[in-house]
Write an enzyme that holds these catalytic residues in place. Structure first.
Site, PDB file in Angstrom:
ATOM      1  N   LYS A  46       0.844  -1.208   0.000  1.00 44.63           N
ATOM      2  CA  LYS A  46       0.000   0.000   0.000  1.00 44.63           C
ATOM      3  C   LYS A  46       0.879   1.258   0.000  1.00 44.63           C
ATOM      4  CE  LYS A  46      -0.394  -0.486   5.002  1.00 44.63           C
ATOM      5  NZ  LYS A  46      -1.194  -1.090   6.084  1.00 44.63           N
ATOM      6  N   TYR A 266      14.720  30.561   7.774  1.00 39.78           N
ATOM      7  CA  TYR A 266      13.466  31.131   8.280  1.00 39.78           C
ATOM      8  C   TYR A 266      13.481  31.238   9.794  1.00 39.78           C
ATOM      9  CZ  TYR A 266      11.107  30.538   3.778  1.00 39.78           C
ATOM     10  OH  TYR A 266      10.726  30.634   2.475  1.00 39.78           O
TER      11      TYR A 266
HETATM   12  C1  LIG Z   1      -0.405  -2.027   6.728  1.00 39.98           C
HETATM   13  C2  LIG Z   1      -0.945  -3.334   7.121  1.00 39.98           C
HETATM   14  C3  LIG Z   1      -0.102  -4.446   7.262  1.00 39.98           C
HETATM   15  C4  LIG Z   1       1.404  -4.341   7.189  1.00 39.98           C
HETATM   16  O1  LIG Z   1       1.842  -3.804   8.415  1.00 39.98           O
HETATM   17  P1  LIG Z   1       3.390  -3.580   8.739  1.00 39.98           P
HETATM   18  O2  LIG Z   1       3.390  -3.181  10.156  1.00 39.98           O
HETATM   19  O3  LIG Z   1       3.848  -2.508   7.827  1.00 39.98           O
HETATM   20  O4  LIG Z   1       4.064  -4.877   8.467  1.00 39.98           O
HETATM   21  C5  LIG Z   1      -0.683  -5.676   7.525  1.00 39.98           C
HETATM   22  N1  LIG Z   1      -2.022  -5.796   7.655  1.00 39.98           N
HETATM   23  C6  LIG Z   1      -2.863  -4.749   7.554  1.00 39.98           C
HETATM   24  C7  LIG Z   1      -4.313  -4.947   7.741  1.00 39.98           C
HETATM   25  C8  LIG Z   1      -2.347  -3.477   7.303  1.00 39.98           C
HETATM   26  O5  LIG Z   1      -3.184  -2.437   7.227  1.00 39.98           O
END
Ligand SMILES: *Cc1c(COP(=O)(O)O)cnc(C)c1O
Length: 378
Positions: A46, A266
């Site tokens: 993702k 800044y």
């Molecule tokens: C993002 C996510 C993962 C992966 O999690 P990590 O901590 O990055 O390994 C797994 N399961 C779900 C439902 C997620 O939203």
């Protein structure tokens, strides 16, 4: 034109570059898959593979035998599909209204997170007379997505719902697995076992990266590896066993000599107490290098590196630039157009996250929107 370690040419107009080491990514995948022993290791890609580039990451993981991918949104799923025709792609955010057609047309699998979503998918499958696969998400403590214990009890006897589609996976998500001392992880595992038994038998999945590192009891049939693939620290108290995947470098735009008493940046938050040499580098908060990494006279900020020489930030991080104190760096290392390391072998993603009061996930997903991505180790 300069060459990087992988021999790739770097165009002179590139001001900042995010280097993604695909060999390290693949090694991390192998490590997580072997830790998960008998469970299948899926890749969570993702948010553009945590900022590292979904297409390149999909292909690299697929070369390691990864068959299952998780994304958050449908548009992310379509990007996986555009490079990998035959893998399973689960959409974590679930089934939005009027989207079942799109899921079916692209062979995507919704992670059904409410009774309404299950009903929609079952009705759609019945309408098409096809038994399409989907996951069901059971909530065991996050209260974001997923069926509550009450929901599961309410549908446990509704065989009509489950007859219509293929229950390919039953999953839940851990809230506290990054903290090895949290009793919640084990409590969620027990709740998951209790609730999934009320549903038709199906492969199960509970572990994110931290869950994979928490031991076999959490692995079930499939694990969902995210941040650890990208070299991030998944559990808070243990040395991070993963290889770093990402480094961030910016080019020196100018070198200036300033006098005692002059201010930098800044807010004039840094004032030179002696003559200094400043290198201005073309990376800023718009590149994901957070403003909280700024330095004042009272409080140190991030440190960049030129070779092995430390060059502390001075003054505020601005949108497009940071200013470094290079007074003590040998002059032949500090030249206009040279690259300076902001994240890399001296500064991990998690070191930067700690300094910026956030987590490696946010650092990773903030990088690479403007910087050039350079893939090495392909
Ligand atoms: C993002 C996510 C993962 C992966 O999690 P990590 O901590 O990055 O390994 C797994 N399961 C779900 C439902 C997620 O939203």
């Amino acid at each position: 034109m300069s060459l990087n370690a992988g021999g790739n040419k770097i165009r002179p107009e590139v001001s900042g570059r995010l280097t993604i080491d695909l060999a390290a990514l693949r090694s991390n995948y192998r490590k997580l898959a072997s830790l998960a022993s008998d469970a299948e290791c899926a890749g969570v890609i993702k948010a553009d593979a945590y900022g590292t580039g979904a297409e390149a990451v999909c292909q690299a993981l697929s070369q390691e035998g990864c068959q299952t991918f998780f994304v958050a949104t449908i548009s992310e799923a379509l990007r996986v599909r555009s490079v990998l025709a035959d893998v399973s792609v689960y959409v974590l955010d679930g089934l939005p209204p009027d989207c079942a057609d799109l899921f079916a047309a692209q062979s995507l699998r919704p992670v059904l997170g409410s009774i309404a979503e299950i009903e929609d998918w079952a009705a759609y499958c019945q309408h098409c007379q096809t038994c399409l696969p989907a996951a069901v998400h059971i909530d065991t403590g996050m209260n974001r997505l997923g069926l509550s214990a009450k929901d599961i009890k309410a549908i446990a006897d509704r065989s009509d719902l489950f007859a219509g589609f293929e229950l390919a996976l039953v999953m839940s998500h851990l809230a506290c697995a990054d903290d090895p001392d949290s009793p919640m992880t084990e409590a969620q595992r027990i709740a998951f076992d209790e609730l999934r038994r009320m549903l038709p038998a199906a492969p199960a999945s509970l572990a994110n990266s931290a869950g994979i590192l928490s031991g076999q009891a959490y692995h079930y049939d499939l694990v969902r590896a995210g941040v650890a693939l990208y070299g991030g620290r998944a559990r808070s108290v243990q040395t991070n066993p993963m290889l770093p995947v990402v480094s961030l470098d910016g080019r020196i735009a100018q070198i200036r000599h300033i006098e005692k008493g002059e201010t930098i940046g800044y807010g004039a938050t840094f004032r030179a107490s002696a003559p200094m040499i400043i290198a201005t580098v073309s990376i800023g908060y718009a590149d994901g290098f957070f403003r909280l990494l700024s330095a004042t006279n009272e409080k140190a900020g991030a440190t960049a590196y030129i070779g092995n020489y430390a060059a502390p930030l001075v003054g505020r991080v601005s949108m497009d630039l940071v200013t470094l104190d290079v007074t003590d760096v040998p002059a032949d290392h500090v030249s206009r157009g040279a690259f300076v390391e902001l994240i890399g072998s001296h500064n991990s993603v998690d070191d930067i996250a700690d300094l910026a009061q956030t987590i490696g996930y946010e650092v990773l997903t903030s990088l690479g929107t403007r910087t050039e991505r350079l893939y090495v180790g392909a």
